[in-house]
Design a protein around this motif. Structure first.
Motif, short mmCIF file in Angstrom:
data_model
loop_
_atom_site.label_atom_id
_atom_site.label_comp_id
_atom_site.label_asym_id
_atom_site.label_seq_id
_atom_site.Cartn_x
_atom_site.Cartn_y
_atom_site.Cartn_z
N TRP A 57 0.12 15.65 -11.28
CA TRP A 57 0.66 14.50 -12.01
C TRP A 57 0.43 13.20 -11.23
N LEU A 58 0.69 13.24 -9.94
CA LEU A 58 0.52 12.03 -9.13
C LEU A 58 -0.94 11.59 -9.08
N ARG A 59 -1.86 12.52 -8.89
CA ARG A 59 -3.28 12.12 -8.85
C ARG A 59 -3.71 11.46 -10.16
N ARG A 60 -3.15 11.96 -11.25
CA ARG A 60 -3.53 11.43 -12.57
C ARG A 60 -2.83 10.12 -12.89
N GLU A 61 -1.55 10.03 -12.61
CA GLU A 61 -0.73 8.91 -13.09
C GLU A 61 -0.44 7.87 -12.01
N ALA A 62 -0.31 8.31 -10.76
CA ALA A 62 0.09 7.37 -9.69
C ALA A 62 -0.47 7.87 -8.37
N LYS B 5 10.64 7.24 -3.35
CA LYS B 5 11.83 7.41 -2.52
C LYS B 5 12.55 8.68 -2.94
N PRO B 6 12.17 9.81 -2.34
CA PRO B 6 12.90 11.04 -2.61
C PRO B 6 14.34 10.93 -2.12
N ASP B 7 15.21 11.71 -2.70
CA ASP B 7 16.61 11.75 -2.24
C ASP B 7 16.63 12.10 -0.75
N ARG B 8 17.43 11.35 0.01
CA ARG B 8 17.68 11.58 1.44
C ARG B 8 16.56 11.07 2.34
N TYR B 9 15.53 10.42 1.78
CA TYR B 9 14.42 9.92 2.60
C TYR B 9 14.26 8.42 2.43
N HIS B 10 13.75 7.78 3.47
CA HIS B 10 13.30 6.41 3.32
C HIS B 10 12.06 6.39 2.43
N PRO B 11 11.78 5.26 1.76
CA PRO B 11 10.60 5.20 0.89
C PRO B 11 9.31 5.40 1.69
N PHE B 12 8.31 5.96 1.03
CA PHE B 12 6.99 6.08 1.64
C PHE B 12 5.93 6.12 0.54
N TRP B 13 4.69 5.88 0.95
CA TRP B 13 3.55 5.98 0.04
C TRP B 13 3.04 7.41 0.02
N ALA B 14 2.91 8.00 -1.15
CA ALA B 14 2.31 9.32 -1.30
C ALA B 14 0.82 9.14 -1.54
N VAL B 15 0.01 9.54 -0.57
CA VAL B 15 -1.45 9.39 -0.65
C VAL B 15 -2.00 10.73 -1.11
N THR B 16 -2.41 10.82 -2.37
CA THR B 16 -2.70 12.12 -2.98
C THR B 16 -4.18 12.35 -3.28
N ARG B 17 -5.01 11.31 -3.27
CA ARG B 17 -6.42 11.50 -3.58
C ARG B 17 -7.25 11.72 -2.32
#
Length: 424
Positions: free
Chosen positions: A29-34, A40-52
């Motif tokens: 889903w992430l590769r296709r849409e974002a 920002k998952p629950d309990r974590y600081h925000p981060f960039w998910a680099v999926t490609r």
């Protein structure tokens, strides 16, 4: 775009990696849409998910912009991070391995042992590794027609190889395996110290710290021995190593031992077991590999891609920059999602098929650039030799129960793999 919270939570969930399908669906889903999204998952600081695939490589190439050592290098919940900082006096790292270093330290410390892991040196080990592989295959045959391939073969063969290289006596191998599984499987109730999956984040950090202390106690004794009685092993190189004329610091030396004694075998074990799991479910792939020895290197590469034992590393931006059209701010945290890169539809045709004839196979499970896995050549050699020795003797194989993966969002693979087989 806004990433659904369930997707964000899935890619940090250790149980999702044990399941496999859940995390694959989230990454798809992430590769296709974002494909490059700040989440920002629950309990974590925000981060960039680099999926490609391409974006992961772009980050790996730019070591001056995207650092390992400035922030937590693995996914660390907020409360766990606070506990680590309290323990260390402000550092995000309880150990300091090559993974935690940036230039120039990374280059200098890597150079200390790099020669040991180059192909020309490894050729001297080939005969011994082949002997070990044959021994473990003999033990597999002694089980009759059933065994747990993960526990009876895949865990033990790479462990023996790496411990011989390091200089750890065979009698201590069970201890090294137990500590490795406690470290990488700290979220798995079957292998962590507490026996529970429900311990809080601070308690989990303390458990990891206790494992590090056990490792350090063991290797501190080994260091004292190798300084008095150096041998032709990796432990002697570490114990007597120097950077710019100065001996390694205690933390750096102990950390060097730990990464060799854990990542050096666990990732190869996971790949060995994952390959057997895939072949047991795909008789046509097993038949191809068995019929044509020249396909074994392809089997090895596809198994590495298929399993991707290291699920992520984190990076942090040293300056404002841009990646794939997104503005990355100085200090931003980034997750390199290796399983996602190895399923990228723009790079791998039919990425959810296990295909030992896949060509080209641009798998990135070993990383890329300056931080590419120092042990990649040894891992490939071990895997290649195992299948060269096993396939001619293995007449058939099928699953004999339900395989299960380790519960971990960092390093994991099969932890149990019951098979039924016939040997020639």
């Amino acid at each position: 775009m806004q990433v659904p919270q369930d997707i964000s939570n899935t890619i940090v969930d250790p149980k999702a990696y044990a399941d496999g399908r859940r995390v694959d669906d989230a990454f798809t889903w992430l590769r296709r849409e974002a494909p490059l999204a700040q989440i920002k998952p629950d309990r974590y600081h925000p981060f960039w998910a680099v999926t490609r695939h391409a974006d992961i490589l772009a980050v790996e190439r730019q070591n001056d912009i995207f650092h390992n050592g400035d922030d937590f290098v693995t996914l660390t919940p907020i409360e766990a991070g606070k506990k680590v900082l309290q323990i260390t006096g402000g550092s995000p790292h309880m150990v300091r391995t090559l993974v935690h270093m940036d230039s120039p330290d990374h280059f200098n410390y890597r150079h200390l042992t790099q020669g040991w892991f180059m192909p020309q040196n490894l050729r001297q080990l080939e005969a011994r590794i082949r002997e070990l592989a044959r021994g473990f295959i003999d033990r597999m045959a002694e089980h009759g027609e059933r065994c747990d391939f993960a526990r009876d073969v895949a865990f033990l063969y790479p462990l023996r190889v790496v411990m011989e290289v390091l200089g750890v006596p065979q009698i201590d191998e069970p201890r090294m395996l137990k500590l490795t599984q406690e470290l990488f499987g700290n979220a798995d109730p079957e292998v962590n110290r507490s026996g529970s999956a429900e311990i809080d984040e601070k308690a989990r950090v303390l458990s990891i710290q206790a494992t590090f202390v056990d490792f350090m106690t063991y290797f501190n004794t080994m260091t004292e021995d190798r300084r008095k009685n150096p041998r032709n092993d990796l432990a002697s190189v570490i114990a007597n190593g120097a950077i710019k004329g100065q001996p390694l610091g205690h933390l750096e030396a102990m950390s060097y031992y730990i990464i060799a004694a854990t990542a050096g075998h666990d990732t190869t074990s996971a790949t060995s077991a994952g390959a057997m799991w895939a072949l047991a479910e795909r008789p046509e792939q097993f038949a191809k590999a068995k019929a044509d020895n020249s396909l074994i290197p392809g089997l090895v590469e596809e198994a590495i891609r298929w399993v991707t034992p290291v699920k992520h590393f984190m990076r942090s931006a040293t300056q404002d920059s841009e990646l794939a059209g997104q503005k990355i701010a100085k200090g931003d945290w980034m997750m390199l999602c290796y399983p996602s890169g190895n399923r990228d539809e723009t790079v791998f045709q039919n990425p959810f098929a296990f295909d030992i004839e896949r060509t080209p196979n641009k798998q990135l499970a070993f990383g890329y650039g300056a931080h590419v896995c120092i042990g990649q050549h040894l891992a490939r050699m071990e895997l290649k030799i195992l299948w060269e020795e096993l396939l001619p003797r293995l007449q058939s194989v099928e699953l004999d129960g339900e395989p299960r993966n380790m519960v971990s969002n960092f390093v994991c693979g099969p932890k149990t793999l019951p098979i039924r087989f016939k040997m020639l």
